[in-house]
Write a protein that holds these residues in place. Structure first.
Motif, mmCIF file in Angstrom:
data_model
loop_
_atom_site.group_PDB
_atom_site.id
_atom_site.type_symbol
_atom_site.label_atom_id
_atom_site.label_comp_id
_atom_site.label_asym_id
_atom_site.label_seq_id
_atom_site.Cartn_x
_atom_site.Cartn_y
_atom_site.Cartn_z
ATOM 1 N N ARG A 130 46.574 37.756 36.821
ATOM 2 C CA ARG A 130 47.895 38.192 37.221
ATOM 3 C C ARG A 130 48.841 36.995 37.369
ATOM 4 N N GLU A 131 50.146 37.260 37.181
ATOM 5 C CA GLU A 131 51.148 36.244 37.455
ATOM 6 C C GLU A 131 51.210 36.032 38.961
ATOM 7 N N GLN A 132 51.530 34.785 39.354
ATOM 8 C CA GLN A 132 51.521 34.469 40.778
ATOM 9 C C GLN A 132 52.512 35.297 41.566
ATOM 10 N N GLU A 133 53.661 35.646 40.939
ATOM 11 C CA GLU A 133 54.640 36.467 41.633
ATOM 12 C C GLU A 133 54.087 37.860 41.933
ATOM 13 N N GLU A 134 53.144 38.330 41.115
ATOM 14 C CA GLU A 134 52.596 39.669 41.278
ATOM 15 C C GLU A 134 51.526 39.723 42.363
ATOM 16 N N ILE A 135 50.846 38.609 42.585
ATOM 17 C CA ILE A 135 49.722 38.603 43.512
ATOM 18 C C ILE A 135 50.141 39.002 44.913
ATOM 19 N N GLN A 136 51.349 38.601 45.313
ATOM 20 C CA GLN A 136 51.814 38.882 46.675
ATOM 21 C C GLN A 136 51.905 40.373 46.952
ATOM 22 N N PHE A 137 52.012 41.199 45.901
ATOM 23 C CA PHE A 137 52.174 42.635 46.092
ATOM 24 C C PHE A 137 50.829 43.376 46.151
ATOM 25 N N LEU A 138 49.744 42.632 46.033
ATOM 26 C CA LEU A 138 48.434 43.273 46.151
ATOM 27 C C LEU A 138 48.240 43.781 47.572
ATOM 28 N N GLY A 139 47.923 45.062 47.685
ATOM 29 C CA GLY A 139 47.654 45.642 48.996
ATOM 30 C C GLY A 139 46.163 45.747 49.239
ATOM 31 N N PHE A 140 45.807 46.653 50.128
ATOM 32 C CA PHE A 140 44.400 46.834 50.502
ATOM 33 C C PHE A 140 43.528 47.146 49.292
ATOM 34 N N PHE A 141 43.900 48.187 48.550
ATOM 35 C CA PHE A 141 43.085 48.594 47.405
ATOM 36 C C PHE A 141 43.200 47.595 46.256
ATOM 37 N N GLY A 142 44.354 46.948 46.138
ATOM 38 C CA GLY A 142 44.530 45.953 45.089
ATOM 39 C C GLY A 142 43.609 44.761 45.279
ATOM 40 N N ILE A 143 43.444 44.312 46.525
ATOM 41 C CA ILE A 143 42.550 43.186 46.822
ATOM 42 C C ILE A 143 41.100 43.555 46.528
ATOM 43 N N LEU A 144 40.712 44.761 46.932
ATOM 44 C CA LEU A 144 39.338 45.212 46.666
ATOM 45 C C LEU A 144 39.090 45.327 45.159
ATOM 46 N N LYS A 145 40.059 45.879 44.430
ATOM 47 C CA LYS A 145 39.918 46.037 42.979
ATOM 48 C C LYS A 145 39.833 44.683 42.293
ATOM 49 N N GLU A 146 40.667 43.732 42.728
ATOM 50 C CA GLU A 146 40.657 42.392 42.149
ATOM 51 C C GLU A 146 39.314 41.720 42.382
ATOM 52 N N SER A 147 38.730 41.912 43.562
ATOM 53 C CA SER A 147 37.430 41.330 43.880
ATOM 54 C C SER A 147 36.332 41.895 42.982
ATOM 55 N N ILE A 148 36.374 43.207 42.780
ATOM 56 C CA ILE A 148 35.386 43.853 41.914
ATOM 57 C C ILE A 148 35.536 43.371 40.473
ATOM 58 N N THR A 149 36.775 43.208 40.027
ATOM 59 C CA THR A 149 37.036 42.745 38.669
ATOM 60 C C THR A 149 36.475 41.350 38.446
ATOM 61 N N ILE A 150 36.652 40.462 39.405
ATOM 62 C CA ILE A 150 36.139 39.095 39.285
ATOM 63 C C ILE A 150 34.622 39.089 39.192
ATOM 64 N N VAL A 151 33.980 39.870 40.052
ATOM 65 C CA VAL A 151 32.510 39.924 40.023
ATOM 66 C C VAL A 151 32.004 40.446 38.685
ATOM 67 N N SER A 152 32.606 41.518 38.208
ATOM 68 C CA SER A 152 32.151 42.121 36.949
ATOM 69 C C SER A 152 32.430 41.223 35.744
ATOM 70 N N SER A 153 33.512 40.437 35.807
ATOM 71 C CA SER A 153 33.867 39.571 34.681
ATOM 72 C C SER A 153 33.030 38.298 34.626
ATOM 73 N N TRP A 154 32.508 37.894 35.781
ATOM 74 C CA TRP A 154 31.734 36.643 35.858
ATOM 75 C C TRP A 154 30.387 36.915 36.518
ATOM 76 N N ARG A 155 29.703 37.930 36.006
ATOM 77 C CA ARG A 155 28.446 38.361 36.614
ATOM 78 C C ARG A 155 27.388 37.263 36.637
ATOM 79 N N LYS A 156 27.287 36.501 35.554
ATOM 80 C CA LYS A 156 26.212 35.517 35.451
ATOM 81 C C LYS A 156 26.291 34.460 36.536
ATOM 82 N N ILE A 157 27.446 33.812 36.693
ATOM 83 C CA ILE A 157 27.576 32.728 37.660
ATOM 84 C C ILE A 157 27.428 33.241 39.089
#
Length: 334
Positions: A3-30
């Protein structure tokens, strides 16, 4: 973290949880490697300590019960009394040993996860071996931050005990007012303690990604969390509820309820809780790092990826650390 840095500030409760899940799924190996190396042992120590503490404490309580019903001055009384002294000593030594190992592994896990996410954010080349070589260096900074957090929590508890004592003296003679005081005190205490916990978790991220650590990191964390207080509270509350929920499942199925289960069932439930706890600890560490980036964006502090990459590279001796004015995050206009 596409995401663009300007967009990150608008992440709410569900947005933060979704972003966390996305990171884990995208970088499962490490993250799987980090979990197996650090977070799985951390979860094992935490759950094993619950089981062992229950066994030790149950034995102590049984001997206390027998001692109360044994005549003083008898050989049996002296023998049980001596055994109790040894058991209490073993219990407290075990607690101290557990606390030390838990804190060490917890800070190492935090170092690894925060560093990894920052590398992902800056598109730095990342490998498990590289992460593990950085962790001990980052860990030293986190130790200083932890010590200051410990001092703050200790002072908070001392002040709370004094307030509780004064309240008991002033309102203890009036049952209704005394009860209301206890309820109000309990709510205020837990809200304050939870707030300190959030500040501490965010300060660990600051200690890794910025030059600040120790008391400065705590102050920086407190400033960052302003404006995103309720979102941070909600995320950390949910993470905490699920964490203690897993603990209760373990206690019910393995520790307490385990007496009515076979060995195989208890082992199976134990492994299930261990895996669940490891996954959730990893998720919790990722969410607190995402909250850091959300708070930075909310305060319009633009993270220069090249400067951050240089800062991260400094842990590997890849550069001469930049001065605060060069590494520190610059303001940007939305």
């Amino acid at each position: 973290m596409d995401r663009e840095q300007e967009e990150i500030q608008f992440l709410g409760f569900f947005g933060i949880l979704k972003e966390s899940i996305t990171i884990v799924s995208s970088w499962r190996k490490i993250f799987t490697q980090i979990t197996l190396a650090l977070i799985l042992p951390l979860s094992f120590i935490y759950l094993a300590h619950i089981q062992i503490s229950e066994l030790l404490f149950s034995k102590i309580m049984l001997n206390e019960f027998i001692l109360d019903r044994t005549a003083e001055g008898t050989r049996t009384h002296d023998r049980i009394s001596g055994a109790l002294s040894s058991e209490w000593t073993a219990f407290f030594l075990f607690k101290i040993g557990y606390f030390v190992f838990f804190i060490v592994l917890s800070l190492l896990s935090t170092s690894a996860v925060v560093y990894t996410i920052a590398c992902i954010y800056t598109a730095k080349e990342i490998a498990f071996k590289k992460v593990m070589s950085v962790v001990p260096k980052v860990w030293k900074r986190l130790v200083v931050t932890f010590i200051w957090n410990f001092v703050i929590v200790f002072a908070y508890n001392v002040a709370s005990l004094i307030a509780l004592f004064l309240g008991a003296v002033l309102f203890g003679s009036v049952p209704v007012i005394g009860t209301l005081f206890l309820i109000l005190f309990g709510v205020c205490y837990f809200v304050g303690f939870f707030y300190i916990t959030i500040v501490w978790h965010l300060a660990t991220v600051v200690s890794v990604l910025e030059e600040s650590y120790g008391l400065n990191a705590m102050a920086k964390s407190q400033a960052l969390i302003k404006g995103k207080m309720w979102v941070s509270f909600a995320v950390f509350f949910v993470v905490g509820v699920f964490f203690f929920g897993i603990q209760l499942i373990f206690e019910f199925l393995v520790v307490v309820g385990g007496d009515g289960e076979g060995v195989g069932a208890r082992v199976g439930f134990g492994i299930f809780c261990l895996v669940l706890m490891s996954i959730w600890m990893l998720f919790g560490l990722i969410t607190q790092t995402i909250i850091y980036f959300v708070c930075k964006s909310y305060h319009h502090e633009n993270i220069d990826k090249s400067s951050l990459a240089d800062h991260l590279g400094g842990y590997l001796g890849e550069y001469v650390p930049l001065k605060s004015k060069d590494v520190q995050l610059e303001q940007f206009e939305v």
